[in-house]
Design an enzyme around this catalytic site. Structure first.
Site, PDB file in Angstrom:
ATOM      1  N   TYR A  32       0.828  -1.203   0.000  1.00 25.56           N
ATOM      2  CA  TYR A  32       0.000   0.000   0.000  1.00 25.56           C
ATOM      3  C   TYR A  32       0.861   1.250   0.000  1.00 25.56           C
ATOM      4  CZ  TYR A  32       0.837   0.962   5.006  1.00 25.56           C
ATOM      5  OH  TYR A  32       1.411   1.268   6.217  1.00 25.56           O
ATOM      6  N   LYS A 148       6.477  -2.010   1.924  1.00 23.78           N
ATOM      7  CA  LYS A 148       5.275  -1.438   2.562  1.00 23.78           C
ATOM      8  C   LYS A 148       4.096  -2.399   2.391  1.00 23.78           C
ATOM      9  CE  LYS A 148       3.203   3.142   3.186  1.00 23.78           C
ATOM     10  NZ  LYS A 148       3.324   3.194   4.635  1.00 23.78           N
ATOM     11  N   GLU A 180      11.774   2.479  14.403  1.00 28.41           N
ATOM     12  CA  GLU A 180      10.889   3.554  13.928  1.00 28.41           C
ATOM     13  C   GLU A 180       9.605   3.542  14.735  1.00 28.41           C
ATOM     14  OE1 GLU A 180       9.759   2.775   9.793  1.00 28.41           O
ATOM     15  OE2 GLU A 180       9.840   0.631  10.185  1.00 28.41           O
ATOM     16  N   LEU A 204      11.028   1.295   7.181  1.00 28.21           N
ATOM     17  CA  LEU A 204      10.459   1.749   5.916  1.00 28.21           C
ATOM     18  C   LEU A 204      11.250   2.973   5.445  1.00 28.21           C
ATOM     19  CD1 LEU A 204       8.050   1.159   3.964  1.00 28.21           C
ATOM     20  CD2 LEU A 204       7.020   3.202   4.945  1.00 28.21           C
TER      21      LEU A 204
HETATM   22  N1  PDD Z   1       2.856   5.081   7.270  1.00 29.63           N
HETATM   23  N2  PDD Z   1       7.528   3.871   8.886  1.00 29.63           N
HETATM   24  C1  PDD Z   1       6.402   3.143   8.856  1.00 29.63           C
HETATM   25  C2  PDD Z   1       6.394   1.838   9.556  1.00 29.63           C
HETATM   26  C3  PDD Z   1       5.256   3.619   8.187  1.00 29.63           C
HETATM   27  O1  PDD Z   1       4.136   2.888   8.166  1.00 29.63           O
HETATM   28  C4  PDD Z   1       5.303   4.897   7.554  1.00 29.63           C
HETATM   29  C5  PDD Z   1       4.128   5.460   6.805  1.00 29.63           C
HETATM   30  C6  PDD Z   1       6.506   5.630   7.623  1.00 29.63           C
HETATM   31  C7  PDD Z   1       6.654   6.974   6.966  1.00 29.63           C
HETATM   32  O2  PDD Z   1       6.708   6.877   5.570  1.00 29.63           O
HETATM   33  P1  PDD Z   1       6.239   8.053   4.613  1.00 29.63           P
HETATM   34  O3  PDD Z   1       7.022   9.245   4.999  1.00 29.63           O
HETATM   35  O4  PDD Z   1       6.569   7.587   3.257  1.00 29.63           O
HETATM   36  O5  PDD Z   1       4.761   8.246   4.851  1.00 29.63           O
HETATM   37  C8  PDD Z   1       7.598   5.083   8.279  1.00 29.63           C
HETATM   38  C9  PDD Z   1       1.670   5.522   6.566  1.00 29.63           C
HETATM   39  C10 PDD Z   1       1.479   6.997   6.596  1.00 29.63           C
HETATM   40  C11 PDD Z   1       0.475   4.742   7.106  1.00 29.63           C
HETATM   41  O6  PDD Z   1       0.657   3.550   7.324  1.00 29.63           O
HETATM   42  O7  PDD Z   1      -0.603   5.310   7.273  1.00 29.63           O
END
Ligand code: PDD
Length: 284
Positions: A32, A148, A180, A204
């Site tokens: 996703y 992801k 994280e 991620l």
């Molecule tokens: N989550 N780390 C994890 C485990 C994440 O699920 C996310 C993003 C990030 C940040 O990635 P980015 O900057 O590309 O959004 C880091 C999304 C927002 C979610 O699951 O809703």
């Protein structure tokens, strides 16, 4: 009622049905992306599309993302739902083989593609003013967190553990080092240096992370990409998290201990300002 996208069609959300044999449902076999919309425009779109293709490739889901078509769908779904600020969620699974089997279905099995929108205050979110509280918790996820995938059960459990302890989110730890947050990348600031874990399979590769670190360098801030311990975090001057839907969100408390002054810090505020400016210029 929202209009959602399912396999080539825009339909009312209550008419969007997916098979019980879908690999996403039975095996969490899907990937996703979450893309932020501000002023009706998409932030970081190219990065999200590139990471989506990488996630699909790493899981050997045979699907080539059509970037132009994707942009069109993203724009249309935002418009149809009047989303000027919020998020667009996109999910692609290995599809519906018509039965349950650990082995992948034939390569020509169509993927299942779903998009939906969420309205959210992002630029003026309350948490940016107040900061958030986090707890630390063991990182019990699988070893390919750079992909992801939709298998988000552990992050979801961690989030609930945080809530049960009166916090907002959890920072996950591996061998005493922070990996994280449940849905964001984690940072501390010490003596003017921004410290965040380096890229590997352990985290991620955040699209916001990449852009925020570029902003930090534009602002001549020092950046160290390395693992940091939870004890370093307790002693930090400032802490924050980044994600598409949260920009650079200050962290004011870790495991019940105030970070620095216990108030949102200047570094995250400065980064957020430049991040928004740069990304609005490039928004599509
Ligand atoms: N989550 N780390 C994890 C485990 C994440 O699920 C996310 C993003 C990030 C940040 O990635 P980015 O900057 O590309 O959004 C880091 C999304 C927002 C979610 O699951 O809703």
């Amino acid at each position: 009622m929202r209009t959602v996208y399912l396999n080539g069609e825009f339909v009312p959300e209550n008419e969007a049905n997916v098979s019980i044999f879908d690999r996403g449902f039975l095996f969490a076999d899907g990937v996703y992306e979450v893309t932020t919309v501000v002023d009706g425009k998409l932030i970081g779109f190219e990065g999200h599309i590139q990471r989506l293709q990488r996630s699909l490739d790493e899981l050997k889901i045979p699907h080539k993302v059509d970037r132009d078509k994707m942009l069109e769908i993203h724009k249309e779904i935002a418009e149809r739902n009047n989303v000027t600020e919020g998020m667009i969620y996109l999910q692609i699974t290995r599809g519906n083989p018509g039965d349950r089997d650990f082995a992948f279905p034939p390569e020509d099995t169509p993927v299942t593609m779903v998009l939906f929108t969420q309205h959210k205050n992002i630029v003026h979110a309350k948490s940016l003013e107040t900061g958030i509280k986090v707890i630390s918790i063991e990182d019990l996820r699988w070893g390919r967190r750079d992909i992801k995938t939709v298998q988000l059960l552990y992050p979801s459990l961690a989030k609930m553990e945080a809530k049960s302890r009166g916090a907002d989110d959890a920072w996950m730890m591996q061998d005493g080092f922070v990996t994280e947050g449940t849905s964001n990348n984690a940072y501390i600031v010490k003596d003017g240096t921004i410290i965040t874990r380096h890229l590997s399979n352990d985290i991620l590769h955040g699209i916001t992370r990449k852009s925020v670190l570029e902003c930090a360098r534009m602002l001549q801030m020092k950046v160290e990409e390395r693992p940091f311990t939870i004890e370093e975090a307790y002693a930090a001057d400032e802490a924050f998290v980044t994600s598409a839907s949260g920009f650079a969100n200050p962290v004011v408390e870790i495991d019940g201990k105030a970070v620095g002054t216990g108030k949102p810090g200047a570094v995250s505020e400065k980064l957020r300002g430049l991040y928004l400016e740069e990304n609005m210029k490039a928004a599509v």
